[in-house]
Each structure stands twice: as structure tokens, then as C-alpha cells.
Design an enzyme around this catalytic site. Structure first.
Site, mmCIF file in Angstrom:
data_model
loop_
_atom_site.group_PDB
_atom_site.id
_atom_site.type_symbol
_atom_site.label_atom_id
_atom_site.label_comp_id
_atom_site.label_asym_id
_atom_site.label_seq_id
_atom_site.Cartn_x
_atom_site.Cartn_y
_atom_site.Cartn_z
ATOM 1 N N SER A 182 -7.123 -2.354 4.889
ATOM 2 C CA SER A 182 -7.556 -3.599 5.505
ATOM 3 C C SER A 182 -6.744 -4.068 6.468
ATOM 4 O O SER A 182 -5.873 -3.682 6.441
ATOM 5 C CB SER A 182 -7.673 -4.583 3.931
ATOM 6 O OG SER A 182 -7.710 -6.103 4.490
ATOM 7 N N TYR A 214 -4.288 -8.713 -3.076
ATOM 8 C CA TYR A 214 -4.639 -7.157 -2.096
ATOM 9 C C TYR A 214 -4.323 -7.010 -1.222
ATOM 10 O O TYR A 214 -3.955 -5.277 -1.399
ATOM 11 C CB TYR A 214 -6.190 -8.620 -1.962
ATOM 12 C CG TYR A 214 -6.990 -7.549 -1.340
ATOM 13 C CD1 TYR A 214 -7.908 -6.283 -1.641
ATOM 14 C CD2 TYR A 214 -7.342 -7.638 0.190
ATOM 15 C CE1 TYR A 214 -8.729 -5.824 -0.957
ATOM 16 C CE2 TYR A 214 -7.077 -6.585 1.003
ATOM 17 C CZ TYR A 214 -9.530 -5.532 0.648
ATOM 18 O OH TYR A 214 -9.841 -5.396 1.176
#
Length: 254
Positions: free
Chosen positions: A147, A160
Site C-alpha cells: 500500500s 494497517y
């Protein structure tokens, strides 16, 4: 023949979103694709139907990730699904895509959310590689979906971001370890992509416009944007690329 004809791919979390896009693209390039899913069987079957409806080949593999013994159980079902088609239990392409997000800043992130994020985004990919090494043929490909949150600070998703950063560290270590077998190991880091997981970001025209403005192309990403990059990394054309994380954010944060 397609670039991946004769190869077998396993895509985790392939029932929806980016995973579905990747599974469809690899199948279009000729691979037999194992469509992994955790719970949403209807969505996974839609992925398989879209592949077979276009002349591709796919099998379903259901297994939870982020739980004890997950990798062993997943590969048992992978082997069984291939055996039903008369295929060898071999693997050429592993795409670690399955994931989720639990929002929370440092002040309110919960320890159980952190543990689950690490289990799915870092621990599961590591042990899927470990348990898959006996099936993964020399010259194979491992691609992990990371990400842009590892590069662009998102305080509201700190756990995350940390889990994805761990997956990138794994990528570099595995690339060095598996190079002797000509196995390339890379990561791809999307930005804001129009998937179910990011639905809140584009639920309104104003929300979509705000996130689109963060890209130099003035739009949000689509699953196909990421799938095309993964397909390249899975192909022979990417044989000299390993240990890298390719930014796939459309220039967010430049």
C-alpha cells in the site's frame, strides 16, 4: 498463446476488488488461476464465472487467513482443487492480495485489530511462501500487494500501514533468499482504488473528487490498473526485477 499459458497461479482474496482484477488478468494471459476466498462464496464464484466465460481456467479455494495453521489448510484445498481437474499440485505464481483495514490512530487503535492486521498482511504471506516452496517451481513469481500507506503517512490507519510495511520487508528478504531458484519476489503498492474496501472514500461525488485530486492523473485507481502491473511482474518480461516495491498510486504524494 498467452504470456502465462501453462502456468498455475494462486491469488488470495480474489473474490472481489483488486484480487478479482488480478485473477481475471492472469487468466486472460493463459494461467490456470486458483481463486482464493475466505467467506463470500457468491463473489468468488462470480470471479470464476467471469474467467471461464471468457475462455479462461479457474478453480475455487476457500480458506481463512490469519488463523493458526492457515497456510497448510489452504494448500490442502489448493491441491484438492487442482487434483479434481487432473492437474499437478504445482505453483508458478503466488499473489498475496488478501487484506482488510481497521481504522484507528495511535490513541485508539486496539491491540486485537493490530494482531489481526499483522496476521493477515504479514504472517499469512510469509507462511504461504514457506508452505508453498515445495510446490513453487523454479523461475516462479511471488507478488504481494502492499500500500502507498507505507510511503504516505496515514495516521488514522497506523496499524494497517505497519502491517503492510512488514510485508515489504519480507519481500526484500525473500528476493535475496529465493534468487538462487530464479524466483522473483516483488510488491505492488496501490493508492486510492475504487474497491469495496475503499467504498467510503468514493461514496459521494465530493469524496471521489477529493481522492482523485490526490493523483497526478486526477482520478482514483481501478482494479485493472493494479492487475496489469501484477501481470507484468508475473511474466517473463519482469525476470530481471526482484526485491522491489512498485508504486501503483497514480502519483499520490509526489
Amino acid at each position: 498463446m498467452g504470456a502465462l499459458t501453462g502456468r498455475t497461479a494462486l491469488v488470495t482474496g480474489a473474490g472481489r476488488g483488486i484480487g478479482r482484477g488480478i485473477a481475471r488478468r492472469l487468466a486472460a494471459d493463459g494461467a490456470l488461476v486458483a481463486v482464493h476466498y475466505r467467506a463470500d462464496e457468491a463473489a468468488a464464484r462470480e470471479t470464476v464465472a467471469s474467467i471461464t466465460g471468457n475462455g479462461g481456467r479457474a478453480v475455487l479455494v476457500r480458506a481463512p487467513l490469519g488463523v493458526p495453521d492457515d497456510a497448510r489448510r489452504l494448500y490442502e484445498r489448493f491441491d484438492a482443487a487442482l487434483a479434481e481437474r487432473g492437474e499437478e499440485p504445482c505453483l508458478d505464481i503466488l499473489v498475496n492480495n488478501a487484506g482488510f483495514n481497521r481504522r484507528g490512530s495511535v490513541a485508539d487503535v486496539r491491540s486485537e485489530d493490530f494482531d489481526e492486521l499483522i496476521a493477515v498482511h504479514a504472517r499469512a504471506p510469509l507462511f504461504l511462501v514457506q508452505h508453498g516452496l515445495g510446490r513453487l517451481r523454479d523461475g516462479g513469481r511471488i507478488v504481494t500487494i502492499s500500500s502507498a500507506a507505507t510511503r504516505v503517512a496515514l495516521p488514522e490507519s497506523i496499524a494497517y500501514s505497519m502491517a503492510k510495511a512488514a510485508a515489504e520487508a519480507m519481500t526484500r528478504a525473500l528476493a535475496k533468499d529465493l534468487g538462487r531458484r530464479r524466483i522473483t519476489v516483488n510488491a505492488v503498492a496501490p493508492g486510492f482504488v475504487k474497491t469495496d474496501m475503499n467504498a467510503r472514500r468514493w461514496a459521494t461525488p465530493e469524496g471521489e473528487a477529493a481522492h482523485a485530486a490526490l493523483s497526478v492523473f486526477s482520478r482514483m485507481g481501478e482494479a485493472a490498473d493494479i492487475a496489469d502491473i501484477v501481470a507484468f511482474l508475473a511474466s517473463d518480461d519482469a525476470r530481471w526485477i526482484t526485491g522491489q516495491c512498485l508504486d501503483a498510486s497514480g502519483g499520490v504524494g509526489l
